[in-house]
Design an enzyme around this catalytic site. Structure first.
Site, mmCIF file in Angstrom:
data_model
loop_
_atom_site.group_PDB
_atom_site.id
_atom_site.type_symbol
_atom_site.label_atom_id
_atom_site.label_comp_id
_atom_site.label_asym_id
_atom_site.label_seq_id
_atom_site.Cartn_x
_atom_site.Cartn_y
_atom_site.Cartn_z
ATOM 1 N N ASP A 13 0.794 -1.110 0.161
ATOM 2 C CA ASP A 13 -0.033 -0.023 0.081
ATOM 3 C C ASP A 13 0.722 1.251 -0.071
ATOM 4 O OD1 ASP A 13 -2.198 -1.872 0.426
ATOM 5 O OD2 ASP A 13 -2.086 -1.765 2.704
ATOM 6 N N HIS A 41 -4.296 -2.362 -6.407
ATOM 7 C CA HIS A 41 -3.224 -0.970 -6.598
ATOM 8 C C HIS A 41 -4.322 -0.084 -6.921
ATOM 9 C CE1 HIS A 41 0.683 -3.432 -7.895
ATOM 10 N NE2 HIS A 41 0.250 -3.607 -6.501
HETATM 11 P P1 GDP Z 1 -0.120 -0.041 -3.806
HETATM 12 O O1 GDP Z 1 -0.813 -1.416 -3.852
HETATM 13 O O2 GDP Z 1 1.258 -0.084 -3.552
HETATM 14 O O3 GDP Z 1 -0.268 0.304 -5.043
HETATM 15 O O4 GDP Z 1 -1.059 1.011 -3.002
HETATM 16 P P2 GDP Z 1 -2.696 1.037 -2.784
HETATM 17 O O5 GDP Z 1 -3.265 1.422 -3.837
HETATM 18 O O6 GDP Z 1 -2.932 -0.308 -1.928
HETATM 19 O O7 GDP Z 1 -2.539 2.149 -1.700
HETATM 20 C C1 GDP Z 1 -2.079 3.352 -1.821
HETATM 21 C C2 GDP Z 1 -3.007 4.436 -1.371
HETATM 22 O O8 GDP Z 1 -2.388 5.757 -1.368
HETATM 23 C C3 GDP Z 1 -4.236 4.578 -2.664
HETATM 24 O O9 GDP Z 1 -5.428 5.081 -1.787
HETATM 25 C C4 GDP Z 1 -3.453 5.701 -3.347
HETATM 26 O O10 GDP Z 1 -4.779 6.573 -4.142
HETATM 27 C C5 GDP Z 1 -2.914 6.493 -2.372
HETATM 28 N N1 GDP Z 1 -1.811 7.518 -2.832
HETATM 29 C C6 GDP Z 1 -0.569 7.080 -3.700
HETATM 30 N N2 GDP Z 1 0.138 8.240 -3.676
HETATM 31 C C7 GDP Z 1 -0.329 9.105 -2.825
HETATM 32 C C8 GDP Z 1 0.149 10.658 -2.478
HETATM 33 O O11 GDP Z 1 1.126 10.978 -2.848
HETATM 34 N N3 GDP Z 1 -0.826 10.933 -1.748
HETATM 35 C C9 GDP Z 1 -2.072 10.640 -1.198
HETATM 36 N N4 GDP Z 1 -2.597 11.297 -0.465
HETATM 37 N N5 GDP Z 1 -2.456 9.106 -1.766
HETATM 38 C C10 GDP Z 1 -1.659 8.593 -2.389
#
Ligand code: GDP
Length: 431
Positions: A13, A41
């Site tokens: 995440d 993701h």
């Molecule tokens: P992944 O599995 O690593 O792709 O991550 P997830 O999608 O499970 O969780 C990452 C969360 O952080 C999601 O809700 C994204 O929309 C959010 N996100 C990613 N980068 C940023 C950021 O720079 N700022 C904010 N506020 N949210 C972010």
């Protein structure tokens, strides 16, 4: 000849999906190399907010080829569900290639997962019940079913299914007290899915070898993070396949030396879904505040919707995460989330049995670890609109630079919002 792995430095995440979607605009191939549909993701771009579970995060760029490598746990029902949802949103049909060596998550894997969590009751590992642990168990027991098996001799496939189900039947009856399965149950719908899959199947190892030899840009996209790796993470609260860049070449089918750039995605605070030790975990109102400010709409599992556990930045775990990933660079995400805080603690060491520990320990020791916190001043303002590092408030820059000192690696980019373009190069000028 450029192969880049994009992997997580934490518990997952971190925002790998956002970073992969953003980098995919300049890539040719985006490859999933491990895991299955057990984690999501989240991507926010011109199509709105989309959660991808199995499809690689390059699918929004029509010029890219998206590859499901041999290391992936492939659930065909989930794959086509996701595909149909994308098309329904108006995303042009992605170019997809699926390895003939990838293995299939079958309905009995999902059942075994569910039954085992039921049996463990309060001792559960927090499985997402997507059949991933039973799938990898079968793979290494050598009773897995490969994509190529779907297009071979029917009798042979039936024999393989019978073999895979033999042990499970005993478990179903005597351990879980459930009605056992037979191969006919596993067969239902499988041939229809196989026909739908047929046009996408190829030897992706050859495809990627040729792509690399002709100088195409390849991204290898990790699922979950370093601390969920079964060998190096918080075992047994880990996932069932390696989340490390070291495995990316294996799971994708490329030579190890092909991966020359390893980008660890680092989250500006900690979050974790499921069970296991989590040293900087917050409770009560402080946790709730961070949870509601976190991510794009609060810290809730992209796959499960479960509230994520949250905590302050853990430099001990993240430094270790970046090291075992073999990071050649790192990208910081979610910095904007911390903009509501007066002061921001960072965990720089653990206290275990009265000793200060800076090397990430094994799971039993983690259970007794307390965070040693240092407090940084907050910046108390939104930063989502910034377009350069120098526009960040001084305290935000100080926070970033303190994290870099702690993890021993300089960030190349800082993500200041969930949207595709909300990211700035690290730069070097302090305002
Ligand atoms: P992944 O599995 O690593 O792709 O991550 P997830 O999608 O499970 O969780 C990452 C969360 O952080 C999601 O809700 C994204 O929309 C959010 N996100 C990613 N980068 C940023 C950021 O720079 N700022 C904010 N506020 N949210 C972010």
């Amino acid at each position: 000849m450029s192969v880049t792995a994009i992997v997580g430095a934490n518990w997952g995440d971190e925002g790998k999906g956002k970073i992969t979607d953003w980098m995919a605009k300049e890539a040719d191939y985006i490859v999933r190399f491990q895991g299955g549909s057990n984690a999501g993701h989240t991507i926010i771009n011109e199509y709105g907010k989309v959660v991808l579970n199995l499809l690689p995060s390059g699918v929004f760029h029509p010029h890219t080829t998206n590859v499901i490598g041999p290391g992936v746990a492939l659930n065909l029902t989930e794959l086509f569900k996701e595909w149909d949802q994308l098309i329904a949103r108006g995303v042009p049909e992605p170019r997809l290639k699926v390895s003939s060596r990838a293995q299939l998550v079958l309905p009995y894997h999902l059942l075994m997962d569910e039954w085992e969590e039921e049996r463990l009751a309060s001792r559960q590992f927090g499985s997402t019940k997507q059949g991933i642990a039973p799938f990898y168990a079968d793979k290494y027991l050598k009773v897995g079913i490969q994509v190529a098996d779907l297009y071979g001799e029917r009798d042979q496939l039936i024999r393989k299914l019978e073999q895979a189900l033999a042990g499970k039947t005993v478990l179903a009856r005597h351990l879980y007290r459930k009605a056992p399965w037979n191969w006919q149950d596993a067969w239902t719908g499988l041939m229809e899915l196989a026909e739908r899959l047929r046009p996408f199947v190829c030897d992706t190892t050859v495809l990627l070898r040729e792509a690399r030899e002709s100088g195409q840009k390849i991204l290898l996209e990790g699922q979950l993070g370093a601390l969920r790796d079964p060998d190096h993470g918080i075992y047994p609260y880990s996932t069932s396949s390696s989340t490390l860049a070291g495995f990316a070449s294996v799971g994708a089918g490329l030579p190890p030396h092909a991966v020359t750039r390893i980008i660890s995605v680092v989250k500006a605070y900690s979050s974790c879904v499921g069970a296991g030790p989590f040293v900087t975990e917050l409770q009560g109102e402080t946790a709730e505040q961070l949870r509601v400010h976190g991510g794009d709409a609060g810290e809730f599992g992209a796959r499960t919707g479960r509230p994520r556990r949250v905590g302050w930045f853990d430099a001990v775990a993240t430094r270790y995460g970046c090291q075992i990933q073999g990071s050649t660079e790192a990208i910081l995400t979610n910095l904007d989330v911390l903009g509501y805080l007066e002061e921001i603690p960072i965990c720089t060491a653990y206290k275990i049995d009265g000793k200060r520990v800076t090397e990430f320990p094994e799971t039993p020791k983690l259970n007794n670890a307390e965070p040693d916190l240092e407090v940084m001043p907050g910046w108390k303002c939104p930063i989502s609109g910034v377009r350069s590092y120098s526009q960040l408030p001084r305290n935000a820059q100080c926070y970033v630079e303190r994290l870099e000192e702690e993890i021993g690696i300089r960030f190349s980019w800082i993500s200041c919002g969930p949207g595709r373009e909300e990211i700035v190069p690290r730069g070097s000028i302090r305002s």
